[in-house]
Scaffold this active site. Structure first.
Site, PDB file in Angstrom:
ATOM      1  N   GLU A   6     -16.314   3.949   2.562  1.00  0.00           N
ATOM      2  CA  GLU A   6     -14.718   4.243   1.857  1.00  0.00           C
ATOM      3  C   GLU A   6     -14.982   5.277   0.884  1.00  0.00           C
ATOM      4  O   GLU A   6     -15.862   5.289   0.235  1.00  0.00           O
ATOM      5  CB  GLU A   6     -13.926   3.184   1.564  1.00  0.00           C
TER       6      GLU A   6
ATOM      7  N   HIS B 200      -7.320   4.741   1.247  1.00  0.00           N
ATOM      8  CA  HIS B 200      -6.701   4.562  -0.301  1.00  0.00           C
ATOM      9  C   HIS B 200      -6.795   5.820  -0.973  1.00  0.00           C
ATOM     10  O   HIS B 200      -6.451   5.690  -2.232  1.00  0.00           O
ATOM     11  CB  HIS B 200      -7.375   3.384  -0.808  1.00  0.00           C
TER      12      HIS B 200
ATOM     13  N   ASN C 199       0.794  -1.346  -0.032  1.00  0.00           N
ATOM     14  CA  ASN C 199       0.099   0.159  -0.099  1.00  0.00           C
ATOM     15  C   ASN C 199       0.804   1.156  -0.052  1.00  0.00           C
ATOM     16  O   ASN C 199       0.146   2.243   0.388  1.00  0.00           O
ATOM     17  CB  ASN C 199      -1.012   0.042   1.270  1.00  0.00           C
TER      18      ASN C 199
ATOM     19  N   HIS D 257     -14.543  -1.536   4.987  1.00  0.00           N
ATOM     20  CA  HIS D 257     -13.489  -2.347   5.664  1.00  0.00           C
ATOM     21  C   HIS D 257     -13.696  -2.732   6.929  1.00  0.00           C
ATOM     22  O   HIS D 257     -14.489  -2.124   7.672  1.00  0.00           O
ATOM     23  CB  HIS D 257     -12.339  -1.079   5.951  1.00  0.00           C
TER      24      HIS D 257
ATOM     25  N   ASP E 285     -13.897   6.969   5.129  1.00  0.00           N
ATOM     26  CA  ASP E 285     -12.668   6.389   5.236  1.00  0.00           C
ATOM     27  C   ASP E 285     -11.712   6.637   3.824  1.00  0.00           C
ATOM     28  O   ASP E 285     -12.063   6.097   2.970  1.00  0.00           O
ATOM     29  CB  ASP E 285     -12.625   5.174   5.748  1.00  0.00           C
TER      30      ASP E 285
ATOM     31  N   SER F 181     -11.208  -0.573  -0.929  1.00  0.00           N
ATOM     32  CA  SER F 181      -9.891  -1.211  -0.963  1.00  0.00           C
ATOM     33  C   SER F 181      -9.759  -2.665  -1.636  1.00  0.00           C
ATOM     34  O   SER F 181      -8.861  -2.859  -1.738  1.00  0.00           O
ATOM     35  CB  SER F 181      -9.536  -1.818   0.506  1.00  0.00           C
TER      36      SER F 181
ATOM     37  N   LYS G 163      -0.568   4.260   4.384  1.00  0.00           N
ATOM     38  CA  LYS G 163      -0.450   4.043   2.953  1.00  0.00           C
ATOM     39  C   LYS G 163       0.276   4.926   2.128  1.00  0.00           C
ATOM     40  O   LYS G 163       1.546   5.009   1.998  1.00  0.00           O
ATOM     41  CB  LYS G 163      -1.852   3.844   2.654  1.00  0.00           C
TER      42      LYS G 163
HETATM   43  C1  LIG Z   1      -5.721  -0.146   5.567  1.00  0.00           C
HETATM   44  C2  LIG Z   1      -7.191   0.745   6.018  1.00  0.00           C
HETATM   45  C3  LIG Z   1      -7.415   0.848   7.469  1.00  0.00           C
HETATM   46  C4  LIG Z   1      -6.439   0.618   8.643  1.00  0.00           C
HETATM   47  O1  LIG Z   1      -5.304   1.534   8.598  1.00  0.00           O
HETATM   48  P1  LIG Z   1      -4.237   1.090   9.535  1.00  0.00           P
HETATM   49  O2  LIG Z   1      -3.496   2.349   9.857  1.00  0.00           O
HETATM   50  O3  LIG Z   1      -3.464   0.007   8.946  1.00  0.00           O
HETATM   51  O4  LIG Z   1      -4.584   0.354  10.701  1.00  0.00           O
HETATM   52  C5  LIG Z   1      -8.708   1.307   7.401  1.00  0.00           C
HETATM   53  N1  LIG Z   1      -9.575   1.443   6.825  1.00  0.00           N
HETATM   54  C6  LIG Z   1      -9.187   1.018   5.305  1.00  0.00           C
HETATM   55  C7  LIG Z   1     -10.423   1.176   4.258  1.00  0.00           C
HETATM   56  C8  LIG Z   1      -8.214   0.688   5.035  1.00  0.00           C
HETATM   57  O5  LIG Z   1      -7.938   0.012   3.915  1.00  0.00           O
END
Ligand SMILES: *Cc1c(COP(=O)(O)O)cnc(C)c1O
Length: 389
Positions: free
Chosen positions: A179, A212, A51, A137, A209, A183, A237
Site C-alpha cells: 500500500e 487511502h 473513508n 490489505h 495500492d 490503512s 474512499k
Molecule cells: C478499502 C480498501 C480496498 C478495497 O476497496 P473497495 O473498493 O472497498 O473494495 C483495497 N485496498 C485497500 C488498501 C483498502 O483500504
C-alpha cells in the site's frame, strides 16, 4: 473479518456444516472479537469511522454527477463490458483517470477488492511469487493466495528485508505488492526506494495500492514514480462513490482485458457510481488543495495526541491510530468515547497484530478544526491516565 478456522475440531467431518457454525459462533461470541453489523451512528455523533476523506459522498456536485449518469445511462450496466461493450461514462472515466495519474491507460473494476484480485491473478500464478508488505490489505493477500503463487511477506516498510527476499526468489517471476498509505497504521511506504529495488530485478513487477492516498496525496504517492507497473485504487474512499481502478500501460491493460476474471466475468460498475466519480475527479483537478487541507488538520490532531504521550505509531496521513493494546481495553475505550458523542472504531486482531488493538481515527473534511481539537481534548481527558506514556 474473522476468517473461519478450517482446521478447528468442529470442522472435522463428523460435524455437520450447520453444527460447526453454531459451535464456532458460540465460541466467538464469548470473546472480544465477535463482530456484528450495526446501524449507522446518528447525526449528532462525531463519526471517525468513514473513508469519505474529502466529504465527496455528500457533495452536491458529486450527487448531481451520479444523477445525470443515472438518467443518461440507466440504473445498471446490464452486462460485462466484454459482452455488451463499454458505456460512454466508463470510457470517459478511464481516459480522464489515466490523464490525472499520468498513465498510458486506466481500467475500471467493480470494486477495489475486485481490482486486486484481477490484477494479481493475471500477472502471477503457480510457480510464481507474490511478495507483500506484511501490513498489506486483505484484498492483496487474498488475491495472492488464490492466484496459485506462493505468498511471501517482507517486514513492514523494510527495504533491506525486501531486497533480501527478492534475492531469495531470484529467477522466479515476482509481483511485489504494497500500500502507499497503510490503512491501519496511517504511515507511508517508501515507494521510490521500493520501485528502485523492483526495477533492478528483471523478473519483478510492482503493484501499489493507493486506496487511502489517491485524492489526499494528489494523484497518489506512486504518481510519476518510475518502475510502478500497477497503481490501483478505489472509488469508495476519496471519490465518495463505489468501484475500483488501476492505472497502467496500454499493454498491461490489454492483458487484463484478456485475462482478468474479475473483469471479464462480472457486470461493469453502474453508471451512477461512475458519474459520481467523474464529478469527484473534476473537483480533484480543480481544487488540488483539498488534500493538503485534510492532511494539515489530521497532522495537528495527531500531534496533539502524540504530545500527550499516546502511541500514534508512525502516522503521517489522515489515518491516526491510537494504540491501546488489549482487545477488551480497546473496546471499552471506544465505548467511553461513544458516550461522549465520538464514534471511533476499535480495530482488533486479526486485522492488526496481537497486543496492538487500537482506536483508528479516520479524519475527513467533514470534521472542522474545532471539532478535532475538542475530540483530542476528550481523548486526553478520558484515556491519558491509562494509555499514555
Ligand atoms: C478499502 C480498501 C480496498 C478495497 O476497496 P473497495 O473498493 O472497498 O473494495 C483495497 N485496498 C485497500 C488498501 C483498502 O483500504
Amino acid at each position: 473479518m474473522t476468517t473461519p478456522d478450517h482446521s478447528s475440531p468442529s470442522h472435522s467431518r463428523d460435524v455437520s456444516p450447520r453444527e460447526r457454525v453454531r459451535t464456532e459462533l458460540d465460541a466467538l461470541r464469548e470473546t472480544d472479537r465477535h463482530r456484528r453489523l450495526r446501524d449507522r451512528a446518528e447525526a449528532e455523533v462525531l463519526d471517525f469511522s468513514s473513508n469519505d476523506y474529502l466529504n465527496f459522498s455528500r457533495d452536491p456536485r458529486v450527487v448531481a454527477g451520479a444523477q445525470s449518469a443515472l438518467e443518461q445511462f440507466g440504473a445498471g450496466s446490464t452486462a460485462s463490458r466484454l459482452v455488451s461493450g463499454s458505456l460512454a461514462c466508463h470510457t470517459r472515466f478511464e481516459m480522464e483517470l489515466a490523464a490525472w495519474k499520468d498513465c498510458e491507460a486506466a481500467l475500471l473494476f467493480g470494486s477495489g477488492y475486485l481490482t486486486a484480485l484481477g490484477c494479481v491473478r493475471s500477472f502471477v500464478g503457480q510457480g510464481d511469487v507474490v511478495l507483500a508488505d506484511r501490513l498489506s490489505h486483505a484484498c492483496l493477500l487474498d488475491a495472492g493466495r488464490g492466484s496459485g503463487a506462493r505468498v511471501d511477506r517482507f517486514r513492514h516498510n523494510d527495504l533491506e528485508h525486501l531486497e533480501a527476499r527478492l534475492a531469495k526468489h531470484h529467477g522466479k517471476r515476482v509481483l511485489v505488492v504494497t500500500e502507499s498509505v497503510f490503512s491501519m497504521d496511517g504511515d507511508l511506504a517508501p515507494i521510490e526506494e521500493i520501485a528502485e529495488l523492483v526495477t533492478a530485478n528483471p523478473h519483478a513487477m510492482l503493484l501499489v495500492d493507493e486506496a487511502h492516498a489517491a485524492g489526499v496525496f494528489g494523484p497518489g504517492l506512486a504518481h510519476q514514480v518510475d518502475g510502478v507497473d500497477l497503481q490501483m485504487g478505489t472509488l469508495s474512499k476519496s471519490f465518495g462513490s463505489y468501484g475500483g481502478y488501476v492505472g497502467l500501460s496500454a499493454d498491461h491493460k490489454d492483458w487484463l482485458v484478456n485475462t482478468s476474471r474479475s473483469l471479464i466475468y462480472t457486470t461493469a460498475p453502474p453508471p451512477a457510481s461512475i458519474g459520481a466519480a467523474l464529478a469527484g475527479l473534476k473537483i480533484l483537478r480543480d481544487e488540488p488543495e483539498l488534500g493538503d487541507r485534510l492532511l494539515e488538520r489530521a497532522g495537528e490532531f495527531c500531534r496533539k495526541l502524540w504530545e500527550a504521550g499516546f502511541d500514534t505509531l508512525d502516522s503521517d496521513s489522515q489515518i491516526v491510530p491510537l494504540v491501546i493494546g488489549e482487545d477488551g481495553d480497546c473496546l471499552a475505550a471506544a465505548a467511553e468515547l461513544k458516550a461522549e458523542g465520538i464514534h471511533v472504531v476499535a480495530i482488533r486482531p486479526p486485522t492488526v497484530p496481537e497486543g496492538t488493538a487500537r482506536l483508528r481515527f479516520s479524519i475527513t473534511l467533514a470534521h472542522s478544526a474545532e471539532e478535532l481539537d475538542r475530540t483530542a481534548d476528550t481523548v486526553i481527558r478520558l484515556l491519558q491516565d491509562r494509555y499514555a506514556k
